[in-house]
Enzyme design. Structure first.
Site, PDB file in Angstrom:
ATOM      1  N   TYR A 183     -41.915   4.650  37.411  1.00  0.00           N
ATOM      2  CA  TYR A 183     -40.819   4.776  38.383  1.00  0.00           C
ATOM      3  C   TYR A 183     -40.032   3.478  38.426  1.00  0.00           C
ATOM      4  CZ  TYR A 183     -39.759   8.858  41.021  1.00  0.00           C
ATOM      5  OH  TYR A 183     -39.245  10.054  41.380  1.00  0.00           O
TER       6      TYR A 183
ATOM      7  N   GLU B 135     -36.602   3.075  40.135  1.00  0.00           N
ATOM      8  CA  GLU B 135     -35.328   3.195  40.863  1.00  0.00           C
ATOM      9  C   GLU B 135     -34.690   1.813  40.995  1.00  0.00           C
ATOM     10  OE1 GLU B 135     -35.932   5.176  44.582  1.00  0.00           O
ATOM     11  OE2 GLU B 135     -36.018   7.148  43.635  1.00  0.00           O
TER      12      GLU B 135
ATOM     13  N   ASP C 237     -13.614  11.054  28.496  1.00  0.00           N
ATOM     14  CA  ASP C 237     -14.914  11.702  28.305  1.00  0.00           C
ATOM     15  C   ASP C 237     -15.103  11.879  26.797  1.00  0.00           C
ATOM     16  OD1 ASP C 237     -16.957  13.495  27.903  1.00  0.00           O
ATOM     17  OD2 ASP C 237     -16.400  14.830  29.554  1.00  0.00           O
TER      18      ASP C 237
ATOM     19  N   THR D 147     -22.131  11.631  26.162  1.00  0.00           N
ATOM     20  CA  THR D 147     -23.518  12.048  26.014  1.00  0.00           C
ATOM     21  C   THR D 147     -24.069  11.333  24.792  1.00  0.00           C
ATOM     22  OG1 THR D 147     -22.724  13.975  24.820  1.00  0.00           O
ATOM     23  CG2 THR D 147     -23.378  14.322  27.086  1.00  0.00           C
TER      24      THR D 147
ATOM     25  N   LYS E  72     -24.926  14.176  20.915  1.00  0.00           N
ATOM     26  CA  LYS E  72     -24.067  14.989  20.047  1.00  0.00           C
ATOM     27  C   LYS E  72     -23.856  14.243  18.733  1.00  0.00           C
ATOM     28  CE  LYS E  72     -21.961  17.597  23.848  1.00  0.00           C
ATOM     29  NZ  LYS E  72     -22.111  16.956  25.165  1.00  0.00           N
TER      30      LYS E  72
ATOM     31  N   ARG F 265     -31.238  13.621  24.454  1.00  0.00           N
ATOM     32  CA  ARG F 265     -30.339  14.261  25.418  1.00  0.00           C
ATOM     33  C   ARG F 265     -30.130  13.309  26.591  1.00  0.00           C
ATOM     34  NH1 ARG F 265     -29.599  19.052  23.702  1.00  0.00           N
ATOM     35  NH2 ARG F 265     -28.123  19.375  25.360  1.00  0.00           N
TER      36      ARG F 265
HETATM   37  N1  DSN Z   1     -20.472  22.202  26.958  1.00  0.00           N
HETATM   38  C1  DSN Z   1     -21.429  21.472  26.187  1.00  0.00           C
HETATM   39  C2  DSN Z   1     -21.063  21.559  24.755  1.00  0.00           C
HETATM   40  O1  DSN Z   1     -20.088  20.961  24.318  1.00  0.00           O
HETATM   41  O2  DSN Z   1     -21.751  22.287  24.071  1.00  0.00           O
HETATM   42  C3  DSN Z   1     -21.497  20.118  26.658  1.00  0.00           C
HETATM   43  O3  DSN Z   1     -21.780  20.103  28.009  1.00  0.00           O
END
Ligand code: DSN
Length: 446
Positions: free
Chosen positions: A70, A72, A220, A246, A249, A255
């Site tokens: 933990y 925080e 984004d 993210t 990808k 993730r």
């Molecule tokens: N919507 C998802 C994608 O691009 O597959 C990402 O959140």
């Protein structure tokens, strides 16, 4: 000395210390599911544009004892003891990612891209403030103001989209509309970034429009962040006030999400993530993010990005030659957005996804701009090349994938043709196995 009592029959003293063997012995049901999923990933073609195959180093870090801790707070300012090692891990992740993209400040704690976006809105805005972002059916994300998302319920979203198919520009982000809307609506924040859009997004015009109307600018970069890391797409860091992304990808990590920002926003962003939105960070995932940031800084990552884009172009060309329409006429990133209607006007994205799933070609249905069908049915498919490029496929194999897609969809009522396609997919996958035993990890072909 008292006798050791084992409170857990699955403890290491009971069944050994090697985690995988321990799991197989202690919980054969879940172990079998993991084997089944590994087999699925090794024997079918992964074309979901938001997925990838992480390196075993990323897998190892995310399956580590850091899950027990933990922590925080932030490095040096935790609410729990025992965070000496965790602080080093999180600092390393932050330092690697700020260096990789040239950012002032990083927050690597967001559990996902969605929570990163919500945290930014919370840090910079008040409920009811106006945000401009891409419309979902034009390629935007749920957190860009969908009425079904907390973002659409909390803020006033004004949407922009792409230019019409038959215009000069042809299904590119409509910057004229964006500017007109921005002047009229005076947003507090302009968001660039998409989830289904196959062109380069230049951050400069967004910055100029944001400056003209006195708005903040968030980029984004969830989809292209790996291409940005390799220098294949323009870097929005330093141009935008805030960049969210993210890590799983094109960036090929675990993730999760992350935020980069200018120093003036650092305190507000950190407070919005914790304690504003989340509790304890997932330090095992943060360690895996650090591994991925390290990998993305290697020379091979640039060549990897180049090959992802070449493969997407080959996929678009192959599909076009079979009668599919490619939204925007092609691609400049890892995605291909396919309009199924010219190929077969009865074929929906939902049916196409299901047929392709049956033959081991994994992808997702997606709305195309101004789609007459609902998001659940759709007239399109979104395909991506990041994962299979990791597995080593190049234009030749991707050309074969395009042929197999056409063959399966043309013959979707014929079980014997579908069986043939399934067999061809398996054969192709046997030469491009993302997790072959004894492979030279990490880095794959790249
Ligand atoms: N919507 C998802 C994608 O691009 O597959 C990402 O959140």
């Amino acid at each position: 000395m008292s006798e050791t009592v084992i409170f857990n029959e699955n403890s290491s003293s009971a069944i050994g210390t090697e985690p995988w063997n321990a799991l197989k012995k202690s919980d054969p049901e879940i172990a079998q599911f993991l084997i089944d999923e590994l087999t699925r990933q090794r024997t079918s073609v992964q074309l979901i544009a938001s997925e990838n195959f992480t390196s075993p180093s990323v897998l190892a870090a995310s399956a580590s004892v850091l899950t027990n801790k933990y922590s925080e707070g932030y490095p040096g300012k935790r609410y729990y003891g025992g965070n000496q090692v965790v602080d080093e891990v999180e600092d390393l992740a932050r330092n690697r990612v700020t260096k990789l993209f040239g950012a002032d400040h990083a927050n690597v704690q967001p559990h996902s891209g969605a929570s990163a976006n919500v945290a930014v809105y919370q840090a910079l805005l008040q409920p009811g403030d106006t945000i401009m972002a891409m419309r979902l059916d034009q390629g935007g994300h749920l957190t860009h103001g969908s009425p079904a998302s907390i973002t659409g319920k909390t803020y006033r979203f004004i949407s922009y989209g792409v230019t019409p198919e038959d215009s000069d520009k042809g299904e590119r982000i409509d910057l004229d509309l964006l500017r007109d809307l921005a002047i009229r609506e005076k947003p507090a924040l302009i968001v660039a970034g998409t989830t289904a859009y196959s062109r380069v997004i230049d951050p400069i015009p967004f910055r100029e429009i944001a400056d003209e109307v006195g708005a903040l600018f968030m980029f984004d970069a969830a989809h292209p962040m790996g291409l940005i890391a390799g220098g294949n797409h323009p870097n929005p860091v330093g141009v935008a006030d805030i960049v969210t992304f993210t890590t799983h990808k094109t960036l090929r990590g675990p993730r999760g999400g992350a935020i980069l920002c200018k120093s003036e926003f650092a305190k507000a962003i950190d407070s919005a993530v914790f304690p504003g939105l989340q509790g304890g960070p997932l330090e095992h995932v943060i360690a895996a993010k650090a591994v991925a940031f390290g990998e993305a800084g290697e020379d091979y990552f640039k060549s990897y990005g180049v090959q992802i884009i070449k493969n997407a172009m080959a996929l678009a060309k192959g599909l076009e030659s079979q009668g599919f329409r490619i939204v925007s006429g092609g691609t400049e990133n890892h995605q291909v957005l396919v309009d199924l209607r010219p190929f077969d006007k009865e074929l929906t994205g939902k049916e196409a996804q299901e047929v392709l799933d049956q033959v081991g070609l994994t992808c997702n249905r997606n709305q195309i701009p101004d789609d007459p069908r609902s998001p659940f049915v759709t007239s399109g498919l979104r395909l991506g090349t990041s994962a299979e490029t990791t597995a080593g496929m190049s234009e030749t194999e991707i050309g074969t994938v395009a042929e197999l897609i056409g063959k399966a969809l043309k013959n979707r009522a014929d079980g014997s043709v579908l069986n043939e396609v399934r067999a061809s997919v398996k054969e192709l996958c046997s030469d491009f196995d993302p997790y072959p035993p004894g492979a030279p990890w990490p880095g794959y072909g790249f």
